[in-house]
Design a protein around this motif. Structure first.
Motif, PDB file in Angstrom:
ATOM      1  N   ARG A  59       0.804  -1.236   0.000  1.00  0.00           N
ATOM      2  CA  ARG A  59       0.000   0.000   0.000  1.00  0.00           C
ATOM      3  C   ARG A  59       0.830   1.276   0.000  1.00  0.00           C
ATOM      4  N   GLY A  64      10.760   6.438   2.737  1.00  0.00           N
ATOM      5  CA  GLY A  64      12.064   7.071   2.959  1.00  0.00           C
ATOM      6  C   GLY A  64      13.003   6.157   3.710  1.00  0.00           C
ATOM      7  N   ASP A  66      14.696   3.927   6.372  1.00  0.00           N
ATOM      8  CA  ASP A  66      14.162   3.082   7.452  1.00  0.00           C
ATOM      9  C   ASP A  66      14.627   3.664   8.784  1.00  0.00           C
ATOM     10  N   VAL A  70      18.057   4.074  11.413  1.00  0.00           N
ATOM     11  CA  VAL A  70      18.578   5.383  11.849  1.00  0.00           C
ATOM     12  C   VAL A  70      18.795   5.378  13.354  1.00  0.00           C
ATOM     13  N   LEU A  87      24.448   9.457   3.359  1.00  0.00           N
ATOM     14  CA  LEU A  87      23.801   9.990   2.151  1.00  0.00           C
ATOM     15  C   LEU A  87      24.724   9.868   0.938  1.00  0.00           C
ATOM     16  N   GLY A 115       9.585  11.462   2.769  1.00  0.00           N
ATOM     17  CA  GLY A 115      11.012  11.691   2.949  1.00  0.00           C
ATOM     18  C   GLY A 115      11.775  11.418   1.657  1.00  0.00           C
ATOM     19  N   ALA A 116      12.879  10.682   1.792  1.00  0.00           N
ATOM     20  CA  ALA A 116      13.685  10.403   0.609  1.00  0.00           C
ATOM     21  C   ALA A 116      12.943   9.481  -0.369  1.00  0.00           C
ATOM     22  N   VAL A 136       4.774  13.339   1.145  1.00  0.00           N
ATOM     23  CA  VAL A 136       5.105  14.007   2.410  1.00  0.00           C
ATOM     24  C   VAL A 136       6.590  14.340   2.442  1.00  0.00           C
ATOM     25  N   ILE A 142      10.991  14.907  11.728  1.00  0.00           N
ATOM     26  CA  ILE A 142      11.969  14.238  12.601  1.00  0.00           C
ATOM     27  C   ILE A 142      13.240  15.083  12.726  1.00  0.00           C
ATOM     28  N   LEU A 144      14.989  16.866  10.518  1.00  0.00           N
ATOM     29  CA  LEU A 144      16.019  16.806   9.473  1.00  0.00           C
ATOM     30  C   LEU A 144      15.649  17.733   8.317  1.00  0.00           C
ATOM     31  N   ASP A 147      16.497  15.827   1.730  1.00  0.00           N
ATOM     32  CA  ASP A 147      17.749  15.379   1.108  1.00  0.00           C
ATOM     33  C   ASP A 147      17.454  14.529  -0.116  1.00  0.00           C
ATOM     34  N   LYS A 172       0.936  16.270   4.543  1.00  0.00           N
ATOM     35  CA  LYS A 172       0.689  15.294   3.473  1.00  0.00           C
ATOM     36  C   LYS A 172      -0.072  15.962   2.340  1.00  0.00           C
TER      37      LYS A 172
HETATM   38  C1  LHQ Z   1       8.436   2.646   8.832  1.00  0.00           C
HETATM   39  C2  LHQ Z   1       8.764   3.848   8.207  1.00  0.00           C
HETATM   40  C3  LHQ Z   1      10.115   4.224   8.168  1.00  0.00           C
HETATM   41  C4  LHQ Z   1      10.641   2.304   9.304  1.00  0.00           C
HETATM   42  C5  LHQ Z   1       6.614   3.616   8.086  1.00  0.00           C
HETATM   43  N1  LHQ Z   1      11.020   3.424   8.731  1.00  0.00           N
HETATM   44  N2  LHQ Z   1       9.373   1.879   9.371  1.00  0.00           N
HETATM   45  C6  LHQ Z   1      18.553  10.061   5.019  1.00  0.00           C
HETATM   46  C7  LHQ Z   1      19.759   9.917   5.704  1.00  0.00           C
HETATM   47  C8  LHQ Z   1      19.924   9.745   7.048  1.00  0.00           C
HETATM   48  C9  LHQ Z   1      19.061   9.804   7.940  1.00  0.00           C
HETATM   49  C10 LHQ Z   1      17.718   9.953   7.812  1.00  0.00           C
HETATM   50  O1  LHQ Z   1      17.022  10.142   6.680  1.00  0.00           O
HETATM   51  C11 LHQ Z   1      17.310  10.202   5.445  1.00  0.00           C
HETATM   52  C12 LHQ Z   1      16.234  10.412   4.494  1.00  0.00           C
HETATM   53  C13 LHQ Z   1      14.796  10.271   4.945  1.00  0.00           C
HETATM   54  O2  LHQ Z   1      14.027   9.649   4.261  1.00  0.00           O
HETATM   55  S1  LHQ Z   1      14.278  11.031   6.390  1.00  0.00           S
HETATM   56  C14 LHQ Z   1      12.546  10.696   6.444  1.00  0.00           C
HETATM   57  C15 LHQ Z   1      12.243   9.295   6.906  1.00  0.00           C
HETATM   58  N3  LHQ Z   1      10.855   8.966   6.755  1.00  0.00           N
HETATM   59  C16 LHQ Z   1       9.922   9.415   7.587  1.00  0.00           C
HETATM   60  O3  LHQ Z   1      10.161  10.148   8.522  1.00  0.00           O
HETATM   61  C17 LHQ Z   1       8.501   8.908   7.359  1.00  0.00           C
HETATM   62  C18 LHQ Z   1       8.042   8.090   8.534  1.00  0.00           C
HETATM   63  N4  LHQ Z   1       6.733   7.504   8.263  1.00  0.00           N
HETATM   64  C19 LHQ Z   1       5.592   8.207   8.361  1.00  0.00           C
HETATM   65  O4  LHQ Z   1       5.576   9.382   8.599  1.00  0.00           O
HETATM   66  C20 LHQ Z   1       4.331   7.442   8.094  1.00  0.00           C
HETATM   67  O5  LHQ Z   1       4.571   6.077   8.279  1.00  0.00           O
HETATM   68  C21 LHQ Z   1       3.745   7.678   6.680  1.00  0.00           C
HETATM   69  C22 LHQ Z   1       3.220   9.114   6.566  1.00  0.00           C
HETATM   70  C23 LHQ Z   1       4.797   7.419   5.599  1.00  0.00           C
HETATM   71  C24 LHQ Z   1       2.577   6.687   6.436  1.00  0.00           C
HETATM   72  O6  LHQ Z   1       1.682   6.737   7.544  1.00  0.00           O
HETATM   73  P1  LHQ Z   1       0.589   5.580   7.735  1.00  0.00           P
HETATM   74  O7  LHQ Z   1      -0.083   5.338   6.423  1.00  0.00           O
HETATM   75  O8  LHQ Z   1      -0.256   5.980   8.888  1.00  0.00           O
HETATM   76  O9  LHQ Z   1       1.401   4.235   8.055  1.00  0.00           O
HETATM   77  P2  LHQ Z   1       2.116   3.820   9.438  1.00  0.00           P
HETATM   78  O10 LHQ Z   1       2.797   4.999  10.022  1.00  0.00           O
HETATM   79  O11 LHQ Z   1       1.159   3.056  10.276  1.00  0.00           O
HETATM   80  O12 LHQ Z   1       3.275   2.823   8.898  1.00  0.00           O
HETATM   81  C25 LHQ Z   1       3.002   1.455   8.542  1.00  0.00           C
HETATM   82  C26 LHQ Z   1       4.181   0.626   8.992  1.00  0.00           C
HETATM   83  O13 LHQ Z   1       5.361   1.065   8.302  1.00  0.00           O
HETATM   84  C27 LHQ Z   1       4.486   0.804  10.487  1.00  0.00           C
HETATM   85  O14 LHQ Z   1       5.050  -0.414  10.953  1.00  0.00           O
HETATM   86  P3  LHQ Z   1       4.218  -1.364  11.966  1.00  0.00           P
HETATM   87  O15 LHQ Z   1       5.154  -2.502  12.231  1.00  0.00           O
HETATM   88  O16 LHQ Z   1       3.883  -0.541  13.174  1.00  0.00           O
HETATM   89  O17 LHQ Z   1       2.983  -1.766  11.185  1.00  0.00           O
HETATM   90  C28 LHQ Z   1       5.557   1.856  10.479  1.00  0.00           C
HETATM   91  O18 LHQ Z   1       6.362   1.841  11.614  1.00  0.00           O
HETATM   92  C29 LHQ Z   1       6.331   1.467   9.253  1.00  0.00           C
HETATM   93  N5  LHQ Z   1       7.112   2.584   8.712  1.00  0.00           N
HETATM   94  N6  LHQ Z   1       7.625   4.481   7.740  1.00  0.00           N
HETATM   95  N7  LHQ Z   1      10.510   5.409   7.508  1.00  0.00           N
END
Ligand code: LHQ
Length: 265
Positions: A59, A64, A66, A70, A87, A115-116, A136, A142, A144, A147, A172
């Motif tokens: 889905r 971005g 994991d 991090v 990066l 994110g990424a 988003v 978080i 940051l 990037d 979003k």
């Molecule tokens: C996740 C993640 C995730 C792990 C959902 N990781 N599990 C580069 C270099 C160095 C450092 C850091 O960053 C970067 C680049 C980047 O990309 S920084 C940005 C990282 N990404 C985020 O901050 C996004 C985090 N996720 C969210 O905000 C939400 O999950 C979104 C808006 C994407 C979706 O929300 P929902 O549709 O409500 O889904 P959910 O939050 O319930 O997620 C479903 C599952 O996926 C859940 O796992 P679980 O085991 O509880 O079912 C989440 O933990 C997992 N998940 N994103 N980035």
């Protein structure tokens, strides 16, 4: 290299790369990023591949980085430096290979791109989304900064006003908003997305592949150049395009009033 976190499937000149960690919305681990970088390198070398689709399983498209991975970095006192190095050795390589790939990349955004993960969408050449997809700039949520090229690509696609709003608020954005803003090329009903994008990709795969690669190269160059520099660069690249077999075939077919058969040479 064998792949554990992505799928790599070729048919009718089209390579489909599927990010495949659906239970984590295809969030990218080091393993996934290294496989993705390898897949784009392989796509460049494989003459049978004349168009690439990038999509996600389940889905989500890609959430971005994991964040589980991090968190483990906090044990490192020099975490800030580690992020920069991370990066440079992972996301940046993927983005650079996408832009350098002389073949069209079509992104089929099947769900949330955060994110990424959103940076991967923006680095593609054509972007189509499911009506359920969303976008988003999650970085600020978080603590940051955007990037993987987002600071470069997003303002160019939707203008600085909307780009900064997305980056500063981390809100979003729906597929419908993204289309109205010119961030994506079109929207398809969720269940039709993959077939529709495959049909577009197959049409592109039957077009003059070398010219398509040169169009990518020329427009990326022009984004950073003066008009005079762009004119000069166009002249250089048109020299190359003019020497391809597909150019000759295009002109010959036009004169003979028949459909051209492009081979990608
Ligand atoms: C996740 C993640 C995730 C792990 C959902 N990781 N599990 C580069 C270099 C160095 C450092 C850091 O960053 C970067 C680049 C980047 O990309 S920084 C940005 C990282 N990404 C985020 O901050 C996004 C985090 N996720 C969210 O905000 C939400 O999950 C979104 C808006 C994407 C979706 O929300 P929902 O549709 O409500 O889904 P959910 O939050 O319930 O997620 C479903 C599952 O996926 C859940 O796992 P679980 O085991 O509880 O079912 C989440 O933990 C997992 N998940 N994103 N980035």
């Amino acid at each position: 290299m064998s792949y554990n976190t992505i799928l790599y499937e070729t048919a009718h000149g089209v390579l489909t790369i599927t990010l495949n960690r659906p239970d984590k919305l295809n969030a990218a681990t080091d393993e996934l990023l290294s496989e993705l970088a390898d897949a784009f390198k392989k796509a460049g070398r494989d003459a049978e591949v004349r168009a690439v689709i990038l999509t996600g399983a389940g889905r989500g498209f890609c959430a971005g980085q994991d964040l589980g991975a991090v968190q483990s970095r906090y044990e490192d006192d020099d975490a800030a430096i580690a992020f920069g190095e991370h990066l440079r050795h992972s996301w940046n390589i993927v983005i650079q290979r996408m832009r350098a790939l002389p073949k069209p990349i079509l992104c089929a955004v099947n769900g949330v791109a955060a994110g990424a993960g959103m940076s991967l969408v923006l680095a593609s050449d054509l972007r189509y989304a499911s009506d359920k997809a969303s976008f988003v700039q999650a970085f600020v949520n978080i603590g940051l900064i955007p990037d993987s090229g987002s600071t470069w690509t997003l303002p160019r696609l939707i203008g600085p006003t909307r780009a900064l709003e997305m980056m500063l608020t981390g809100r979003k954005v729906t597929a419908q908003e993204a289309e109205a803003w010119g961030m994506i090329n079109g929207i398809f009903a969720g269940e039709a997305l993959q077939d529709e994008v495959r049909a577009i990709a197959e049409r592109l795969a039957a077009m003059p592949t070398r010219a398509i690669g040169l169009i990518k190269q020329a427009t990326d160059y022009a984004a950073d150049s003066t008009l005079n520099e762009a004119l000069e660069y166009e002249a250089d690249l048109q020299d190359l395009a003019g020497r391809t077999q597909d150019h000759r075939e295009g002109v010959t077919a036009f004169i003979e009033k028949r459909k051209p058969i492009f081979t990608g040479e």
